[in-house]
Scaffold this active site. Structure first.
Site, PDB file in Angstrom:
ATOM      1  N   MET A 286     -12.261   3.773  -1.138  1.00 29.63           N
ATOM      2  CA  MET A 286     -13.020   3.993   0.107  1.00 29.63           C
ATOM      3  C   MET A 286     -13.766   5.312  -0.050  1.00 29.63           C
ATOM      4  O   MET A 286     -13.462   6.313   0.614  1.00 29.63           O
ATOM      5  CB  MET A 286     -12.057   4.027   1.301  1.00 29.63           C
ATOM      6  CG  MET A 286     -11.510   2.651   1.642  1.00 29.63           C
ATOM      7  SD  MET A 286      -9.993   2.748   2.624  1.00 29.63           S
ATOM      8  CE  MET A 286      -8.809   2.973   1.317  1.00 29.63           C
TER       9      MET A 286
ATOM     10  N   HIS B 157      -0.878  -1.341  -4.049  1.00 30.44           N
ATOM     11  CA  HIS B 157      -2.244  -1.068  -3.570  1.00 30.44           C
ATOM     12  C   HIS B 157      -2.403   0.447  -3.427  1.00 30.44           C
ATOM     13  O   HIS B 157      -1.605   1.104  -2.748  1.00 30.44           O
ATOM     14  CB  HIS B 157      -2.398  -1.773  -2.226  1.00 30.44           C
ATOM     15  CG  HIS B 157      -3.741  -1.728  -1.595  1.00 30.44           C
ATOM     16  ND1 HIS B 157      -4.736  -2.650  -1.863  1.00 30.44           N
ATOM     17  CD2 HIS B 157      -4.260  -0.891  -0.658  1.00 30.44           C
ATOM     18  CE1 HIS B 157      -5.807  -2.383  -1.126  1.00 30.44           C
ATOM     19  NE2 HIS B 157      -5.551  -1.309  -0.384  1.00 30.44           N
TER      20      HIS B 157
ATOM     21  N   MET C 294      -9.434   7.737  -0.601  1.00 34.28           N
ATOM     22  CA  MET C 294     -10.401   8.075   0.454  1.00 34.28           C
ATOM     23  C   MET C 294     -10.996   9.451   0.187  1.00 34.28           C
ATOM     24  O   MET C 294     -10.294  10.355  -0.275  1.00 34.28           O
ATOM     25  CB  MET C 294      -9.711   8.086   1.816  1.00 34.28           C
ATOM     26  CG  MET C 294      -8.923   6.822   2.112  1.00 34.28           C
ATOM     27  SD  MET C 294      -8.171   6.877   3.742  1.00 34.28           S
ATOM     28  CE  MET C 294      -7.108   5.438   3.671  1.00 34.28           C
TER      29      MET C 294
ATOM     30  N   HIS D  25      -8.110   0.558  -4.310  1.00 32.37           N
ATOM     31  CA  HIS D  25      -9.119   0.341  -3.259  1.00 32.37           C
ATOM     32  C   HIS D  25      -9.860   1.653  -3.043  1.00 32.37           C
ATOM     33  O   HIS D  25      -9.293   2.619  -2.512  1.00 32.37           O
ATOM     34  CB  HIS D  25      -8.385  -0.122  -1.988  1.00 32.37           C
ATOM     35  CG  HIS D  25      -9.260  -0.284  -0.783  1.00 32.37           C
ATOM     36  ND1 HIS D  25      -8.753  -0.393   0.496  1.00 32.37           N
ATOM     37  CD2 HIS D  25     -10.604  -0.387  -0.652  1.00 32.37           C
ATOM     38  CE1 HIS D  25      -9.745  -0.534   1.350  1.00 32.37           C
ATOM     39  NE2 HIS D  25     -10.884  -0.532   0.682  1.00 32.37           N
TER      40      HIS D  25
ATOM     41  N   GLY E  37       1.185  -1.865   4.234  1.00 33.69           N
ATOM     42  CA  GLY E  37       1.645  -0.511   3.956  1.00 33.69           C
ATOM     43  C   GLY E  37       2.776  -0.126   4.875  1.00 33.69           C
ATOM     44  O   GLY E  37       3.951  -0.135   4.495  1.00 33.69           O
TER      45      GLY E  37
ATOM     46  N   ASP F 162      -4.786   3.307  -2.105  1.00 36.69           N
ATOM     47  CA  ASP F 162      -5.934   3.594  -1.224  1.00 36.69           C
ATOM     48  C   ASP F 162      -6.484   4.976  -1.529  1.00 36.69           C
ATOM     49  O   ASP F 162      -5.793   5.976  -1.359  1.00 36.69           O
ATOM     50  CB  ASP F 162      -5.477   3.555   0.237  1.00 36.69           C
ATOM     51  CG  ASP F 162      -5.248   2.139   0.735  1.00 36.69           C
ATOM     52  OD1 ASP F 162      -6.155   1.312   0.585  1.00 36.69           O
ATOM     53  OD2 ASP F 162      -4.172   1.879   1.291  1.00 36.69           O
TER      54      ASP F 162
ATOM     55  N   ASP G 276      -6.758  -6.811   4.126  1.00 43.65           N
ATOM     56  CA  ASP G 276      -6.189  -5.453   4.104  1.00 43.65           C
ATOM     57  C   ASP G 276      -6.218  -4.803   5.487  1.00 43.65           C
ATOM     58  O   ASP G 276      -7.287  -4.539   6.039  1.00 43.65           O
ATOM     59  CB  ASP G 276      -7.006  -4.600   3.113  1.00 43.65           C
ATOM     60  CG  ASP G 276      -6.448  -3.180   2.965  1.00 43.65           C
ATOM     61  OD1 ASP G 276      -5.347  -2.913   3.462  1.00 43.65           O
ATOM     62  OD2 ASP G 276      -7.144  -2.352   2.342  1.00 43.65           O
ATOM     63  N   GLY G 277      -5.013  -4.519   6.008  1.00 44.18           N
ATOM     64  CA  GLY G 277      -4.887  -3.703   7.208  1.00 44.18           C
ATOM     65  C   GLY G 277      -4.213  -4.411   8.364  1.00 44.18           C
ATOM     66  O   GLY G 277      -4.582  -5.527   8.739  1.00 44.18           O
TER      67      GLY G 277
ATOM     68  N   SER H  27       0.835  -1.204   0.000  1.00 40.76           N
ATOM     69  CA  SER H  27       0.000   0.000   0.000  1.00 40.76           C
ATOM     70  C   SER H  27       0.867   1.250   0.000  1.00 40.76           C
ATOM     71  O   SER H  27       1.579   1.533   0.975  1.00 40.76           O
ATOM     72  CB  SER H  27      -0.913   0.023   1.235  1.00 40.76           C
ATOM     73  OG  SER H  27      -1.501   1.313   1.318  1.00 40.76           O
TER      74      SER H  27
ATOM     75  N   MET I 260     -11.526  -6.471   5.255  1.00 40.17           N
ATOM     76  CA  MET I 260     -10.811  -5.378   5.936  1.00 40.17           C
ATOM     77  C   MET I 260     -10.460  -5.872   7.345  1.00 40.17           C
ATOM     78  O   MET I 260     -11.342  -6.236   8.124  1.00 40.17           O
ATOM     79  CB  MET I 260     -11.693  -4.133   6.057  1.00 40.17           C
ATOM     80  CG  MET I 260     -11.976  -3.402   4.750  1.00 40.17           C
ATOM     81  SD  MET I 260     -10.522  -2.896   3.804  1.00 40.17           S
ATOM     82  CE  MET I 260      -9.587  -1.952   5.013  1.00 40.17           C
TER      83      MET I 260
END
Ligand code: DX5
Ligand code: ZN
Length: 231
Positions: free
Chosen positions: A69, A31, A35, A67, A198, A33, A176-177, A6, A138
């Site tokens: 969000m 990846h 947002m 991804h 990440g 992200d 993920d996370g 990430s 997630m």
């Protein structure tokens, strides 16, 4: 197992070079992200996400795993597809028609992915199994890098793994996370095919951190036996 690095935790002042360090160290996917400050309480990239994706596309041949969000992913599929996304993952909780947005992703030549927040039942993915190439759990509440892997995640991965195995579809299970070298074996043992990492990769020497992540995966066989016994 595939590692999707990430770039949320990368150094934005040298984003491309930092991302390439991860690719050179052997990660298979990057990846991205995105947002909107509405679906999640954080903002990332804005239109720069599209620019960043475009330049990563020109620099590297690895899979670009986007991804979203955001509340209205349906409004941005064209932009991310044009910029070179390979996979576009949206949330079941987004404020748009899930079937239509998955169709739009496929029509634009990208691989559709679907994910859900930690409090949403895993069963809510079941009706979409035939339409997604990536199903993502997630393992943190989305919005920020560097959070702790939620304790209920293992059973959610196991549940999704069973659902995918019974569906007969060749869908990848991504997690993920909060994935670190010390806990990656848990996701692997529960049936993950892809892990997003990440902070564990970018907040330190990248090559050594990717190597540590690979080494951490080798703790999985014992737990995989547990899974076989449990199911
Ligand atoms: C969280 C993001 C994750 C995050 C992962 O909202 O979707 O992809 O960047 O970061 P780490 O690996 O630091 O938890
Ligand atoms: Zn993500």
């Amino acid at each position: 197992m595939i590692i999707s690095a990430s770039i949320l935790s990368a150094d934005f002042a040298r984003l491309e070079a930092h991302a390439c360090e991860a690719v050179d160290a052997g990660v298979e996917w990057l990846h991205i992200d995105v947002m909107d400050g509405h679906f999640v309480p954080n903002l990332t990239f804005g239109s720069l996400a599209v620019d960043a994706l475009q330049s990563l596309r020109q620099t590297t041949g690895v899979v670009l795993d986007v991804h979203l969000m955001i509340s209205r992913p349906d409004l941005y599929i064209d932009a991310f597809a044009d910029a070179g996304a390979d996979i576009i993952t949206v949330h079941v909780e987004s404020s748009c028609d899930t079937g239509k947005v998955l169709d739009a992703i496929r029509q634009r030549g990208c691989r559709p992915g679907l994910t859900l927040n930690p409090d949403t039942p895993v069963a809510s993915l079941s009706e979409w199994m035939g339409q997604v190439e990536v199903a993502m759990i997630m393992s943190v509440h989305p919005g920020f890098a560097g959070q702790v892997y939620l304790p209920g995640t293992d059973s959610r991965i196991l549940e999704l793994r069973r659902m995918l195995d019974h569906s007969g579809h060749d869908t990848l299970l991504e997690v993920d996370g909060g994935i670190k070298s010390h806990n990656v074996h848990r996701a692997l043992a529960c049936g993950a095919d892809v892990v997003v990492a990440g902070s564990a990769i970018f907040r330190g020497p990248v090559q050594a951190r990717v190597a540590a992540m690979r080494a951490g995966m080798s703790n999985a066989p014992v737990a995989q036996q547990d899974r076989a016994t449990a199911s």
